[in-house]
Design a protein around this motif. Structure first.
Motif, PDB file in Angstrom:
ATOM      1  N   UNK A  74       0.702  -1.154   0.076  1.00  0.00           N
ATOM      2  CA  UNK A  74       0.066   0.025   0.151  1.00  0.00           C
ATOM      3  C   UNK A  74       0.961   1.290   0.073  1.00  0.00           C
ATOM      4  N   UNK A  75       0.226   2.329  -0.647  1.00  0.00           N
ATOM      5  CA  UNK A  75       0.878   3.506  -0.425  1.00  0.00           C
ATOM      6  C   UNK A  75       1.111   4.195   1.068  1.00  0.00           C
ATOM      7  N   UNK A  76       0.192   3.688   1.733  1.00  0.00           N
ATOM      8  CA  UNK A  76       0.133   4.076   3.350  1.00  0.00           C
ATOM      9  C   UNK A  76       1.191   3.240   4.201  1.00  0.00           C
ATOM     10  N   UNK A 115      14.616   0.498  -4.887  1.00  0.00           N
ATOM     11  CA  UNK A 115      13.849   1.841  -5.090  1.00  0.00           C
ATOM     12  C   UNK A 115      12.480   1.957  -4.813  1.00  0.00           C
ATOM     13  N   UNK A 116      11.721   2.849  -4.630  1.00  0.00           N
ATOM     14  CA  UNK A 116      10.164   2.676  -4.617  1.00  0.00           C
ATOM     15  C   UNK A 116      10.057   3.106  -6.275  1.00  0.00           C
ATOM     16  N   UNK A 117       9.607   2.219  -6.855  1.00  0.00           N
ATOM     17  CA  UNK A 117       9.324   2.342  -8.360  1.00  0.00           C
ATOM     18  C   UNK A 117       7.919   3.404  -8.333  1.00  0.00           C
ATOM     19  N   UNK A 118       6.817   3.276  -7.495  1.00  0.00           N
ATOM     20  CA  UNK A 118       5.610   3.994  -7.850  1.00  0.00           C
ATOM     21  C   UNK A 118       4.902   3.639  -6.547  1.00  0.00           C
ATOM     22  N   UNK A 119       4.614   4.805  -5.998  1.00  0.00           N
ATOM     23  CA  UNK A 119       3.642   5.013  -4.911  1.00  0.00           C
ATOM     24  C   UNK A 119       2.755   6.146  -4.853  1.00  0.00           C
ATOM     25  N   UNK A 126      -1.328   2.229  -3.215  1.00  0.00           N
ATOM     26  CA  UNK A 126      -0.385   1.326  -3.747  1.00  0.00           C
ATOM     27  C   UNK A 126       0.893   1.722  -3.569  1.00  0.00           C
ATOM     28  N   UNK A 127       1.810   0.859  -3.293  1.00  0.00           N
ATOM     29  CA  UNK A 127       3.506   1.086  -3.593  1.00  0.00           C
ATOM     30  C   UNK A 127       3.925  -0.083  -4.300  1.00  0.00           C
ATOM     31  N   UNK A 128       4.729   0.104  -5.223  1.00  0.00           N
ATOM     32  CA  UNK A 128       5.473  -0.737  -5.905  1.00  0.00           C
ATOM     33  C   UNK A 128       7.047  -0.497  -5.705  1.00  0.00           C
ATOM     34  N   UNK A 129       7.583  -1.450  -5.232  1.00  0.00           N
ATOM     35  CA  UNK A 129       8.925  -1.452  -4.850  1.00  0.00           C
ATOM     36  C   UNK A 129       9.934  -2.543  -5.783  1.00  0.00           C
TER      37      UNK A 129
END
Length: 283
Positions: A74-76, A115-119, A126-129
């Protein structure tokens, strides 16, 4: 939100203090559901435990064995705290570690992010590492295969499992429906999945993959639930329909669909927000 657990809170929970939501001991259990036609056995293989949340090693349908692997949460759950409404994190360095689990829920190794590719917590949560190891390296060293993101939207009524690597617990229920907008505090999410009541997820289950039991593919990421019956506040999300009508469902939990992520994953597992069909918010 199925809020992340801080170190202090976790210590109190383990000591038996009465703080936060009541939680079961972190043993492998499955919440019973009505009989279902399960085509795929769902277990903990490929899930991960974060310091405060759950997650999973995932691949897009087009990901290749030598691509650097991705972890979905998750982004959170970001180590830097909740992204603000409207904020998007892209390609930020990170050395976060993840405990990789096998099918029985036992830790088999530690994975590390580059890295955090996207969040984001805008429109979705969402978060994508991106990890330092490839899918092939993870498979070779640990015998673990990544979970596949489904490129199709889940269907109402479909049987699902919410798999928490943090608590080593699997919840079983069905997709009850979809919310036009789900509002919680400063954040608003689009087209969220609403569970039937059997998926009574708790703090620490944030970021858990939601797996369709007919395909074994990830269709959503678990993120929140209405704890107290309050209206649109933190930990008490409300549903808002196209006409602005608000519905509060105390005790009901939600997830964010992940089929929208698939068009944004370019060859080489790069997150490309300009790809055709990608609707994830941009920085």
């Amino acid at each position: 939100m199925n809020k992340p657990l801080t170190g202090a809170l976790l210590s109190l929970l383990l000591l038996g203090a009465a703080v936060g939501p009541a939680v079961a001991a972190p043993t492998t259990t499955t919440t019973p559901t009505a009989p279902e036609a399960t085509a795929v056995a769902v277990d903990f293989a490929g899930t991960v435990a974060l310091s405060n949340c759950s997650g999973s090693v995932v691949r897009a349908p087009g990901s290749q064995p030598n691509d650097l692997a991705l972890v979905l949460s998750n982004g959170h759950c970001l180590e830097s705290g909740f992204p603000a409404a409207g904020e998007v994190v892209k390609d930020r360095p990170s050395s976060r570690s993840f405990s990789l689990l096998n099918s029985a829920g036992s830790k088999v190794g530690t994975l590390r992010a580059s890295k955090i590719a996207y969040a984001t917590m805008t429109d979705t949560d969402i978060s994508i590492y991106q990890l330092t190891r490839t899918y092939a390296q993870i498979q070779s060293q640990y015998g673990i295969t990544a979970l596949t993101l489904d490129g199709a939207r889940p269907a109402q009524g479909s049987a699902i499992k919410v798999v928490s690597g943090y608590w080593k617990r699997i919840y079983g229920c069905n997709v009850d429906g979809f919310t036009y907008r789900l509002k919680e505090g400063d954040w608003t999410w689009k087209d969220s999945v609403r569970y039937t009541s059997a998926c009574n997820t708790i703090g620490g289950t944030s970021g858990s993959p939601v797996v369709d039991t007919a395909t074994g593919k990830v269709v959503a990421v678990n993120n929140t639930g209405n704890e107290d019956g309050a209206r649109c506040t933190v930990n008490n999300p409300c549903e808002v329909d196209q006409n602005g009508n608000v519905t509060v469902r105390q005790g009901i939990n939600y997830a964010q669909q992940t089929y929208i992520v698939v068009p944004c994953i370019a060859p080489g597992n790069k997150i490309d927000l300009n790809r055709p069909g990608c609707v994830l918010p941009k920085p």
